[in-house]
Design a protein around this motif. Structure first.
Motif, PDB file in Angstrom:
ATOM      1  N   VAL A   1      -0.409   1.995  -0.772  1.00  9.91           N
ATOM      2  CA  VAL A   1       0.118   2.739  -1.924  1.00  9.91           C
ATOM      3  C   VAL A   1       1.306   3.591  -1.515  1.00  9.91           C
ATOM      4  O   VAL A   1       2.310   3.684  -2.226  1.00  9.91           O
ATOM      5  N   LEU A   2       1.226   4.203  -0.310  1.00 10.63           N
ATOM      6  CA  LEU A   2       2.329   5.028   0.165  1.00 10.63           C
ATOM      7  C   LEU A   2       3.570   4.184   0.432  1.00 10.63           C
ATOM      8  O   LEU A   2       4.693   4.573   0.090  1.00 10.63           O
ATOM      9  N   ILE A   3       3.359   3.021   1.035  1.00 12.66           N
ATOM     10  CA  ILE A   3       4.500   2.130   1.287  1.00 12.66           C
ATOM     11  C   ILE A   3       5.140   1.694  -0.020  1.00 12.66           C
ATOM     12  O   ILE A   3       6.367   1.656  -0.172  1.00 12.66           O
ATOM     13  N   GLN A   4       4.301   1.366  -1.014  1.00 12.84           N
ATOM     14  CA  GLN A   4       4.812   0.950  -2.308  1.00 12.84           C
ATOM     15  C   GLN A   4       5.599   2.081  -2.963  1.00 12.84           C
ATOM     16  O   GLN A   4       6.639   1.851  -3.595  1.00 12.84           O
TER      17      GLN A   4
ATOM     18  N   ILE B   1       9.028   2.337  -1.287  1.00 15.43           N
ATOM     19  CA  ILE B   1       9.930   1.255  -1.721  1.00 15.43           C
ATOM     20  C   ILE B   1      10.431   1.502  -3.137  1.00 15.43           C
ATOM     21  O   ILE B   1      11.633   1.366  -3.432  1.00 15.43           O
ATOM     22  N   ALA B   2       9.498   1.878  -4.040  1.00 15.96           N
ATOM     23  CA  ALA B   2       9.902   2.121  -5.427  1.00 15.96           C
ATOM     24  C   ALA B   2      10.871   3.288  -5.519  1.00 15.96           C
ATOM     25  O   ALA B   2      11.860   3.240  -6.278  1.00 15.96           O
ATOM     26  N   GLY B   3      10.610   4.351  -4.733  1.00 18.90           N
ATOM     27  CA  GLY B   3      11.509   5.493  -4.765  1.00 18.90           C
ATOM     28  C   GLY B   3      12.887   5.159  -4.226  1.00 18.90           C
ATOM     29  O   GLY B   3      13.903   5.601  -4.767  1.00 18.90           O
ATOM     30  N   ALA B   4      12.938   4.342  -3.155  1.00 20.13           N
ATOM     31  CA  ALA B   4      14.230   3.968  -2.587  1.00 20.13           C
ATOM     32  C   ALA B   4      15.045   3.103  -3.545  1.00 20.13           C
ATOM     33  O   ALA B   4      16.257   3.297  -3.720  1.00 20.13           O
TER      34      ALA B   4
END
Length: 205
Positions: free
Chosen positions: A11-14, A17-20
């Protein structure tokens, strides 16, 4: 010694990625709308800060209406940039209304952040009053009080008409039962208080 296992939070990785990606889309849209250089990089930061401020307000139990309003405004700006840079908008010819929205965003974000942070003052804390401890008061035994003779209630006066009625009731009771009427029966037949019934009985004796 065993090495600790490295846990990867999907979830943190997702979220990273979404924030970037959202950050990059906001930058590209701001640059296409005429905000060049550092200004284009400031727009995604402004949108993300407004999102965080609104989310903190929701979590802290403040004004839900204002927090949801500004959260949706920032979310719309972020999603709008994602959709606009997905090929549905010609970034080489950005329409005038979009340029106006992009150029007016700093004022909107400043207003929203100010209202979220300073718009709902915390209620003043009232000092908690300390509860008074109950003091044990020794009980004083009640002493018998002698009532003087002059303070005792005297026999209530009996009207002559009531005495005549009581004599009639007593005669009827004696004729029917053959016994003298008692105070309880006399009181019930006449409907008078006990002291008055006793006074009447005293005069009938």
């Amino acid at each position: 010694m065993a090495r600790p296992a490295v846990r990867v939070d999907a979830v943190l990785i997702q979220a990273v990625i979404a924030g970037a990606l959202s950050f990059a889309h906001l930058h590209d849209l701001a640059a296409a709308a005429g905000q060049a250089g550092w200004k284009a990089w400031a727009y995604p930061i402004s949108v993300d800060l407004l999102l965080v401020a609104a989310w903190r307000q929701l979590r802290s139990g403040g004004s839900k209406t204002a927090a949801w309003c500004w959260f949706l405004v920032a979310l719309t700006a972020s999603l709008g940039a994602n959709v606009a840079t997905a090929g549905l908008l010609d970034l080489g010819a950005v329409p005038a209304w979009l340029r106006i929205l992009v150029s007016g965003w700093p004022a909107v974000a400043f207003l929203g952040g100010t209202l979220l942070v300073h718009g709902s003052p915390k209620p003043e804390e009232t000092p908690v009053q300390e509860e008074a401890t109950d003091l044990a008061v020794p009980s004083v035994p009640e002493l018998p009080v002698a009532v003087p003779e002059t303070a005792r209630p005297s026999t209530p006066p009996v009207p002559p008409a009531l005495v005549a009625l009581a004599r009639k009731v007593a005669d009827e009771h004696h004729a029917r039962t053959g016994s003298v009427i008692d105070i309880s029966t006399l009181r019930a037949r006449l409907g008078v208080p006990l002291p008055l019934a006793e006074a009447i009985a005293a005069q009938l004796a």
